[in-house]
Scaffold this motif. Structure first.
Motif, short mmCIF file in Angstrom:
data_model
loop_
_atom_site.label_atom_id
_atom_site.label_comp_id
_atom_site.label_asym_id
_atom_site.label_seq_id
_atom_site.Cartn_x
_atom_site.Cartn_y
_atom_site.Cartn_z
N ALA A 1 98.04 -5.85 19.00
CA ALA A 1 98.89 -4.70 19.24
C ALA A 1 98.20 -3.41 18.85
O ALA A 1 98.26 -2.42 19.58
N VAL A 2 97.56 -3.39 17.69
CA VAL A 2 96.81 -2.22 17.24
C VAL A 2 95.46 -2.72 16.80
O VAL A 2 95.37 -3.68 16.03
N ASP A 3 94.39 -2.10 17.31
CA ASP A 3 93.08 -2.68 17.09
C ASP A 3 92.09 -1.62 16.61
O ASP A 3 91.26 -1.14 17.36
N GLY A 4 92.26 -1.23 15.36
CA GLY A 4 91.31 -0.29 14.79
C GLY A 4 91.66 1.15 15.12
O GLY A 4 91.00 1.79 15.92
N VAL A 5 92.72 1.67 14.49
CA VAL A 5 93.16 3.04 14.75
C VAL A 5 93.04 3.85 13.46
O VAL A 5 93.44 3.39 12.40
N SER A 6 92.45 5.03 13.56
CA SER A 6 92.35 5.91 12.40
C SER A 6 92.82 7.31 12.79
O SER A 6 92.50 7.77 13.88
N PHE A 7 93.57 7.93 11.92
CA PHE A 7 93.92 9.34 12.12
C PHE A 7 94.42 9.93 10.81
O PHE A 7 94.68 9.20 9.85
N ALA B 1 97.28 12.39 19.92
CA ALA B 1 96.39 11.24 20.07
C ALA B 1 96.93 10.39 21.22
O ALA B 1 98.12 10.11 21.29
N VAL B 2 96.04 10.03 22.14
CA VAL B 2 96.45 9.23 23.29
C VAL B 2 96.00 7.79 23.05
O VAL B 2 94.84 7.54 22.71
N MET B 3 96.95 6.87 23.21
CA MET B 3 96.61 5.46 22.96
C MET B 3 96.60 4.66 24.25
O MET B 3 97.37 4.91 25.18
N TYR B 4 95.71 3.67 24.29
CA TYR B 4 95.70 2.73 25.40
C TYR B 4 95.36 1.36 24.84
O TYR B 4 94.32 1.19 24.18
N LEU B 5 96.23 0.41 25.02
CA LEU B 5 96.01 -0.97 24.56
C LEU B 5 95.52 -1.08 23.13
O LEU B 5 94.50 -1.72 22.86
N GLY B 6 96.24 -0.46 22.21
CA GLY B 6 95.93 -0.65 20.80
C GLY B 6 94.81 0.21 20.26
O GLY B 6 94.40 0.05 19.11
N LYS B 7 94.28 1.13 21.08
CA LYS B 7 93.19 2.00 20.62
C LYS B 7 93.52 3.45 20.92
O LYS B 7 94.20 3.74 21.92
N ILE B 8 92.98 4.35 20.11
CA ILE B 8 93.07 5.77 20.45
C ILE B 8 91.90 6.09 21.38
O ILE B 8 90.76 5.79 21.05
N PRO C 1 90.72 -6.55 28.15
CA PRO C 1 89.43 -6.64 28.83
C PRO C 1 88.29 -6.39 27.85
O PRO C 1 88.46 -5.62 26.90
N PRO C 2 87.15 -7.01 28.06
CA PRO C 2 86.00 -6.74 27.19
C PRO C 2 85.46 -5.35 27.47
O PRO C 2 85.79 -4.74 28.48
N GLY C 3 84.60 -4.86 26.58
CA GLY C 3 84.03 -3.52 26.76
C GLY C 3 85.11 -2.48 26.61
O GLY C 3 86.01 -2.61 25.79
N CYS C 4 85.03 -1.42 27.42
CA CYS C 4 86.07 -0.40 27.41
C CYS C 4 87.34 -1.00 27.99
O CYS C 4 87.30 -1.60 29.07
N ARG C 5 88.45 -0.84 27.31
CA ARG C 5 89.67 -1.52 27.74
C ARG C 5 90.23 -0.96 29.05
O ARG C 5 91.05 -1.58 29.70
N LEU C 6 89.77 0.23 29.40
CA LEU C 6 90.28 0.82 30.63
C LEU C 6 89.44 0.43 31.85
O LEU C 6 89.83 0.64 32.98
N HIS C 7 88.27 -0.20 31.63
CA HIS C 7 87.30 -0.26 32.72
C HIS C 7 87.81 -0.91 34.02
O HIS C 7 87.43 -0.47 35.09
N PRO C 8 88.69 -1.93 33.99
CA PRO C 8 89.13 -2.47 35.28
C PRO C 8 89.93 -1.46 36.12
O PRO C 8 90.05 -1.62 37.33
N ARG C 9 90.52 -0.44 35.44
CA ARG C 9 91.35 0.52 36.17
C ARG C 9 90.69 1.89 36.26
O ARG C 9 91.28 2.83 36.80
N CYS C 10 89.54 2.05 35.67
CA CYS C 10 88.96 3.37 35.48
C CYS C 10 88.35 3.91 36.77
O CYS C 10 87.61 3.22 37.45
N PRO C 11 88.66 5.19 37.14
CA PRO C 11 88.07 5.77 38.35
C PRO C 11 86.60 6.18 38.14
O PRO C 11 85.88 6.39 39.11
N LEU C 12 86.16 6.33 36.89
CA LEU C 12 84.80 6.82 36.65
C LEU C 12 83.76 5.71 36.70
O LEU C 12 82.77 5.80 37.39
N LYS C 13 84.00 4.68 35.92
CA LYS C 13 83.06 3.56 35.77
C LYS C 13 81.63 4.08 35.57
O LYS C 13 80.78 4.00 36.46
N VAL C 14 81.36 4.63 34.42
CA VAL C 14 80.12 5.35 34.14
C VAL C 14 78.89 4.47 34.34
O VAL C 14 78.05 4.75 35.16
#
Lengths: 295, 329
Positions: free
Chosen positions: B32-38, B229-236, B288-301
């Protein structure tokens, strides 16, 4: 203010429901007769049972003895009236005691959950594994005859039902945000249990208890009938039915009238509780409240 | 010297075990939360946004000690709160309070309004007598603009806005330093939302409060927050000052969120470029492994997106973002 208006609303609903209102009247009558019994019996000595009238044995119902007389010539009407007091004492103490034991255990088990909760519930399940009347008979036979022992044995076979009900209720209420809020406010666990969970969880338990008042009378009568209940000549209804059993061919009235008293009282409690269940259903009640209490 | 923050959340992790069968064998974890600091400073408002399932509420519940974090630390006024007991725990309870989403569910339906508000005082201020307690109750009711005659009512006699004011009054009566607002307006009508937000803004100034405000609604958070702070899948994924974040969103997820905020001006709305993310938020059971947004990400650096998680780095003063695009050695 709100509570009293809610009680008023519930009374209104109870009166509106003809059948449950009839039950309510029966229960009220039973309670009044039970309280006033020693003062309204036509033959107080007969009622208590320590007399013989050899000249008026087994008289059929008449104006002098509307319910007839028994083997020892005692007036059955007096004995049935005084019997209501024993039934009242038994039902109130059995259910009261069972609630006193069962509700806190269910509350604590439901709130704590985990190992402690499971352990408490398994203990309750052990009691529930026996048919209730059988357990009560075994208890009563061990403890010996007498009013107090009847009450103890019935209460002991009864409390786990309330524990179950309370456990389920507590389990659902403890996840409510107002319980979270109470924790965040730093309230002590007993305060959370008795001020926040109990009042919100108790309604179905109380309805069940009202229903069980009739069953307690019935089971106490059952114990007496089986010979492990109160001691003769106590005019408890179950015992009266048993006493007439031997002479039922010659004198049907001895068993009939106490039996009818049991039937009507138990029916009264059931009808009333049925209505109570209906009017304490939060969904139905909300609907009625939203109509401003006009029905 | 650095000013000590009021609240510091350090690398907070909360996994919920999924158990199966009679033995309760753990077959997996919901991360649910995976390493958040603020940090939240005195008199500062931090907004936490993200869609449902992103772990916002779990963070709030950890801070409120309703959940035990799996890892990490929560530090309030220099003290780690996870090990507090007895008097110190009671002290913490008086300093940090909460307002929950649905006011009708967060108020005990069997208690009168004045008793709900008085309850914290009865628990923590044994030195006060009844008269003093109720005087304070009426005081705070006035502060949150609740009419006095509601004191003897029950929660279900109230409107949504009134009920939420009761919850706010209850939270404020102990004069806390920090208020955790978990979706404080999302159960309310739009017109009432604005009133509650204005009230919260006023109260913040009057009581010198700090807020952690959690919402899925960016416009709510923007209105009241200093930092977001913007969160996505347990991360900021991105954190910055409020205005900065809206004017210069860096993370593709933030950009998508901001472009989805309804805009009252129809011409601007049409001309504005909308960024759409394909698909749904993945399950926190199996992120997802790596960046959690990558399957949906429009950039895919580049390739790192799929294998390595981007760290949250400060790209400008006070502007943090977790995306490989902004990563410089």
């Amino acid at each position: 203010m709100m509570v009293s208006s809610e009680v008023k609303l519930m009374m209104k609903l109870l009166i509106k429901n003809k059948v449950s209102f009839a039950g309510f009247i029966i229960v009220l009558t039973f309670i009044f007769v039970g309280i006033l019994a020693p003062f309204i019996t036509p033959y107080p000595a007969d009622a208590r049972g320590w007399v013989f009238h050899m000249n008026q044995r087994l008289l059929p119902p008449s104006w002098k003895h509307p319910f007839g007389t028994d083997e020892f010539g005692r007036d059955m009407l007096s004995r049935v009236i005084l019997g209501s007091r024993y039934s009242l004492i038994i039902s109130v103490s059995v259910i009261g005691l069972a609630l006193l034991i069962g509700v806190p255990i269910g509350l604590v088990a439901g709130y704590l959950g985990g190992k402690v909760g499971s352990a408490l519930m398994r203990i309750a399940d052990m009691f529930l594994a026996f048919p209730p009347l059988l357990l009560a008979v075994a208890m009563a036979a061990t403890l010996g005859r007498g009013l107090r022992n009847v009450i103890i044995s019935l209460a002991i076979s009864w409390w786990p039902w309330y524990t179950r009900l309370m456990y389920v209720q507590t389990n659902s209420i403890k996840t409510m945000p107002y319980i979270d809020a109470a924790k965040v406010l730093g309230l002590r666990t007993p305060t959370i249990l008795f001020k926040h969970i109990l009042p919100n969880a108790i309604t179905p338990v109380m309805v069940q208890a009202a229903l069980d008042m009739g069953s307690a009378i019935l089971e106490a009568a059952g114990l007496s009938f089986l010979g492990v209940g109160v001691k003769p000549p106590t005019p408890e209804w179950g015992l009266l039915v048993t006493e007439g059993w031997a002479s039922i061919n010659r004198a049907w009235w001895i068993s009939l009238f106490p039996g009818l008293a049991i039937l009507i009282t138990v029916l009264g409690f059931n009808l009333m509780a049925d209505g109570l269940r209906e009017i304490t259903d939060p969904r139905l009640r909300r609907l009625l409240i939203s109509r401003g209490g006009r029905i | 010297m650095m000013i000590m923050p009021l609240l510091e959340v350090k690398n907070l992790v909360k996994y919920f075990p999924i158990r199966k069968g009679l033995t309760g064998k753990v077959i997996g974890y919901i991360k649910a939360v995976d390493g958040v600091s603020f940090k939240i400073n005195e008199n500062e408002v931090l907004g936490l946004v993200g869609e449902s399932g992103s772990g916002k509420t779990t963070i709030a519940r950890c801070i409120l000690l309703l959940y035990r974090p799996t890892k990490g630390d929560i530090i309030f006024e220099g003290r780690s709160v996870l090990t507090l007991r007895g008097n110190l725990l009671r002290w913490y309870r008086t300093r940090v309070q909460a307002v929950f989403q649905n006011p009708f569910l967060s108020l005990n339906p069997m208690m009168k309004v004045k008793d709900i508000i008085a309850e914290p005082l009865k628990t923590h201020r044994k030195d006060l007598n009844k008269e003093e307690i109720y005087r304070m109750v009426y005081d705070i009711m006035e502060k949150v603009t609740l009419p006095k005659d509601l004191a003897d009512r029950y929660p279900y006699d109230l409107s949504g806005g009134q009920a939420q004011r009761v919850a706010i009054a209850r939270a404020l009566i102990l004069k806390p330093r920090l208020l955790i607002l978990d979706e404080p307006t999302s159960a309310l009508d739009v017109s009432v939302q604005a009133q509650i937000l204005n009230l919260l803004d006023d109260l913040k100034k009057e009581f010198r409060l700090s807020y952690l405000i959690i919402s899925h609604d960016l416009s709510v958070v923007r209105y009241i927050s200093d930092k977001i702070a913007v969160m996505y899948l347990g991360k900021i994924v991105e954190m910055a000052d409020s205005e900065e974040l809206f004017e210069k969103p860096l993370h593709p997820y933030t950009q998508a969120l901001i472009s989805a905020v309804p805009e009252p001006d129809p011409d601007f709305f049409k001309s504005r470029k909308r960024i759409k993310l394909p698909g749904e938020i993945p399950s926190a059971l199996n992120p997802p492994p790596g960046c959690r947004l990558h399957p949906r990400c429009p950039l895919k650096v580049d390739e790192r997106c799929k294998v390595q998680e981007p760290p949250l780095i400060e790209v400008e003063k006070g502007h943090y973002v977790a995306c490989w695009k902004y990563y410089r050695r």
